[in-house]
Design a protein around this motif. Structure first.
Motif, PDB file in Angstrom:
ATOM      1  N   ASP A 242      76.801  52.004  83.111  1.00 15.96           N
ATOM      2  CA  ASP A 242      76.267  53.294  82.663  1.00 15.96           C
ATOM      3  C   ASP A 242      75.968  53.264  81.162  1.00 15.96           C
ATOM      4  O   ASP A 242      74.966  53.827  80.707  1.00 15.96           O
ATOM      5  CB  ASP A 242      77.262  54.416  82.961  1.00 15.96           C
ATOM      6  N   TYR A 243      76.836  52.586  80.402  1.00 18.98           N
ATOM      7  CA  TYR A 243      76.639  52.513  78.951  1.00 18.98           C
ATOM      8  C   TYR A 243      75.405  51.662  78.622  1.00 18.98           C
ATOM      9  O   TYR A 243      74.643  52.001  77.726  1.00 18.98           O
ATOM     10  CB  TYR A 243      77.876  51.918  78.271  1.00 18.98           C
ATOM     11  N   GLY A 246      72.427  53.893  79.604  1.00 15.33           N
ATOM     12  CA  GLY A 246      72.274  55.114  78.817  1.00 15.33           C
ATOM     13  C   GLY A 246      72.158  54.912  77.320  1.00 15.33           C
ATOM     14  O   GLY A 246      71.581  55.758  76.622  1.00 15.33           O
ATOM     15  N   THR A 247      72.683  53.804  76.817  1.00 19.15           N
ATOM     16  CA  THR A 247      72.690  53.595  75.369  1.00 19.15           C
ATOM     17  C   THR A 247      72.027  52.286  74.956  1.00 19.15           C
ATOM     18  O   THR A 247      71.075  52.264  74.180  1.00 19.15           O
ATOM     19  CB  THR A 247      74.141  53.631  74.823  1.00 19.15           C
TER      20      THR A 247
END
Length: 263
Positions: A242-243, A246-247
């Motif tokens: 997810d990181y 998302g980033t």
């Protein structure tokens, strides 16, 4: 060569270097990149004992002349230099000033949201300005430990960078650079977890271990503690993915535009 200096310690230089730039360059070049840490006091890269995306090397401040040839030869940005804070950054910048950058250096200056972080980022930038002819193109700022990736929130959190029309500040970075390039690094507990595991978030996300399957196997064997352990790692793996999505992927896109690495 990508150099990450800051005259203030504790602003997340190693986080930016290892968690963002190292996986980006590894992915870009398809091979391990050289990671040089220059710090006589703290060796943060030692925390990453299981990473497979960099070749780590320590360089003492008494051997800074070794940077000269490395800078000259590294025109494809295959070397990361993580520079310690305080006096170390000043020494490194003074050494590079003697020989120049040969157009082969890109600089990333990290800063947190504190007022002192902003002032030291300005001080670091002014030192780089004595080396670089094209400051605005070759310097990128990393806004570290961002609470949210929402643009409006970022601008209010990092008042030391953007300034604010209703809040006074003696000096902000945008007073010195007209349109500074930057990326925000979201704060997340998965970064802390990765350091304890000796790896990077990016590597954790792309770990091929099927922890769900291992948890099921442990359950069938009646080994509940092992099942719990594999569930824990499964959750970290998911959070790491997810990181990345998302980033990191957004930062990688921005780095593509900024670096334009030669083939």
């Amino acid at each position: 060569m990508i150099i990450i200096p800051q005259t203030k310690g504790g602003v997340g230089k190693s986080t930016v270097a290892m968690q963002v730039i190292a996986p980006y360059l590894f992915k870009k070049h398809g091979k391990r990149v050289t990671y040089i840490e220059i710090d006589d006091e703290n060796n943060d890269s030692k925390s990453f004992t299981r990473t497979e995306i960099v070749e780590k090397r320590m360089l003492g401040t008494n051997k800074l002349t070794e940077l000269d040839e490395l800078i000259l030869m590294d025109d494809k940005h295959e070397i990361i230099v993580d520079v310690g804070g305080n006096k170390t950054s000043s020494l490194v910048l003074e050494e590079i000033k003697k020989v120049g950058s040969f157009g082969n250096i890109k600089w990333i200056i990290p800063l947190g949201d504190g007022e002192l972080d902003g002032k030291n980022a300005i001080a670091t930038m002014k030192k780089i300005k004595k080396i670089e002819d094209n400051l605005e193109e070759n310097v990128l700022f990393a806004l570290n430990r961002a609470i949210s990736m929402d643009q409006e929130y970022i601008e209010e959190q990092f008042i030391n960078f953007f300034g604010h029309k209703y809040l006074d500040s003696n000096s902000v970075l945008c007073d010195f650079v007209k349109d500074p390039k930057y990326f925000a690094v979201k704060n997340d507990k998965v970064i802390t977890m990765s350091r304890y595991l000796g790896s990077t978030v990016w590597e954790m996300a792309y770990n091929n271990t099927d922890f769900a399957k291992k948890a099921m196997q442990a359950k069938e064997l009646g080994d509940i503690e092992s099942a719990r352990k594999f569930l824990f790692f499964r959750r970290i793996q998911t959070e790491a993915k997810d990181y990345v999505l998302g980033t990191l992927n957004k930062i990688f896109f921005d780095l593509d535009k900024w670096l334009q690495i030669k083939k």
